[in-house]
Design a protein around this motif. Structure first.
Motif, mmCIF file in Angstrom:
data_model
loop_
_atom_site.group_PDB
_atom_site.id
_atom_site.type_symbol
_atom_site.label_atom_id
_atom_site.label_comp_id
_atom_site.label_asym_id
_atom_site.label_seq_id
_atom_site.Cartn_x
_atom_site.Cartn_y
_atom_site.Cartn_z
ATOM 1 N N LEU A 70 67.756 100.692 29.952
ATOM 2 C CA LEU A 70 66.309 100.859 29.847
ATOM 3 C C LEU A 70 65.664 101.265 31.167
ATOM 4 O O LEU A 70 64.636 101.927 31.172
ATOM 5 C CB LEU A 70 65.670 99.565 29.334
ATOM 6 N N SER A 71 66.240 100.866 32.282
ATOM 7 C CA SER A 71 65.633 101.163 33.580
ATOM 8 C C SER A 71 66.261 102.364 34.272
ATOM 9 O O SER A 71 65.944 102.647 35.421
ATOM 10 C CB SER A 71 65.734 99.938 34.491
ATOM 11 N N ARG A 72 67.091 103.083 33.577
ATOM 12 C CA ARG A 72 67.748 104.241 34.174
ATOM 13 C C ARG A 72 66.719 105.335 34.455
ATOM 14 O O ARG A 72 65.848 105.600 33.651
ATOM 15 C CB ARG A 72 68.826 104.774 33.238
ATOM 16 N N ALA B 256 73.241 92.050 28.104
ATOM 17 C CA ALA B 256 71.907 92.037 28.713
ATOM 18 C C ALA B 256 71.874 92.944 29.943
ATOM 19 O O ALA B 256 70.910 93.690 30.166
ATOM 20 C CB ALA B 256 71.494 90.618 29.077
ATOM 21 N N ASN B 257 72.935 92.899 30.752
ATOM 22 C CA ASN B 257 73.021 93.755 31.937
ATOM 23 C C ASN B 257 73.060 95.224 31.530
ATOM 24 O O ASN B 257 72.371 96.064 32.117
ATOM 25 C CB ASN B 257 74.252 93.374 32.759
ATOM 26 N N TRP B 258 73.881 95.558 30.542
ATOM 27 C CA TRP B 258 73.982 96.935 30.070
ATOM 28 C C TRP B 258 72.643 97.425 29.532
ATOM 29 O O TRP B 258 72.213 98.539 29.814
ATOM 30 C CB TRP B 258 75.057 97.020 28.977
ATOM 31 N N LEU B 259 71.965 96.561 28.773
ATOM 32 C CA LEU B 259 70.677 96.925 28.190
ATOM 33 C C LEU B 259 69.625 97.131 29.275
ATOM 34 O O LEU B 259 68.843 98.094 29.231
ATOM 35 C CB LEU B 259 70.223 95.839 27.213
ATOM 36 N N ALA C 128 79.016 83.595 26.206
ATOM 37 C CA ALA C 128 78.021 83.683 27.274
ATOM 38 C C ALA C 128 78.281 84.915 28.139
ATOM 39 O O ALA C 128 77.350 85.634 28.540
ATOM 40 C CB ALA C 128 78.040 82.415 28.117
ATOM 41 N N PHE C 129 79.581 85.180 28.426
ATOM 42 C CA PHE C 129 79.934 86.369 29.203
ATOM 43 C C PHE C 129 79.523 87.634 28.464
ATOM 44 O O PHE C 129 78.952 88.560 29.049
ATOM 45 C CB PHE C 129 81.446 86.375 29.485
ATOM 46 N N CYS C 130 79.811 87.703 27.169
ATOM 47 C CA CYS C 130 79.452 88.891 26.376
ATOM 48 C C CYS C 130 77.940 89.086 26.321
ATOM 49 O O CYS C 130 77.443 90.218 26.444
ATOM 50 C CB CYS C 130 80.018 88.760 24.963
ATOM 51 N N MET C 131 77.195 87.987 26.150
ATOM 52 C CA MET C 131 75.740 88.102 26.121
ATOM 53 C C MET C 131 75.198 88.573 27.471
ATOM 54 O O MET C 131 74.290 89.412 27.550
ATOM 55 C CB MET C 131 75.112 86.763 25.731
ATOM 56 N N GLY C 132 75.749 88.068 28.570
ATOM 57 C CA GLY C 132 75.336 88.496 29.907
ATOM 58 C C GLY C 132 75.662 89.954 30.157
ATOM 59 O O GLY C 132 74.846 90.716 30.709
#
Length: 106
Positions: free
Chosen positions: A31-33, A24-27, A17-21
């Motif tokens: 994308l919003s950079r 998702a945060n990195w992605l 769950a930590f890795c998926m979070g």
């Protein structure tokens, strides 16, 4: 399932769950950079907007001055017209009086 297996399974699930979070945060940040070209475009657009607002303000000021001048000229023209009409009226009355005297003298 004993206690050790339960703890290990729970740890694996929490780590997943930590890795998926984290992914998702990195992605989302990737994308919003905001790119440097976007910032430059925003700076250019803000400068153009500022210049357009200044031009608009100058145009409004010019139009207000021009309107005041035209209003003043109109007021002067109306005053001159009124004076001319009064003079014409007085001249007509004087002409009528002179015609009346000439007709009475005959």
């Amino acid at each position: 399932m004993n206690r050790t297996e339960f703890i290990i399974a729970t740890a694996i699930i929490l780590f997943a769950a930590f890795c998926m979070g984290w992914f998702a945060n990195w992605l989302a940040h990737r994308l919003s950079r905001v790119r440097q070209s976007d910032v430059a475009d925003l700076d250019r657009m803000s400068q153009e907007l500022h210049e357009a607002e200044e031009t608009r303000d100058q145009a409004i000021t010019y139009l207000q001055q021009r309107e005041a001048e035209l209003t003043n000229q109109l007021t002067q023209a109306e005053a001159e017209l009124a004076a001319a009409m009064d003079g014409l009226r007085a001249a007509r009355q004087e002409a009528e009086e002179l015609r009346g005297r000439i007709n009475n003298a005959d």
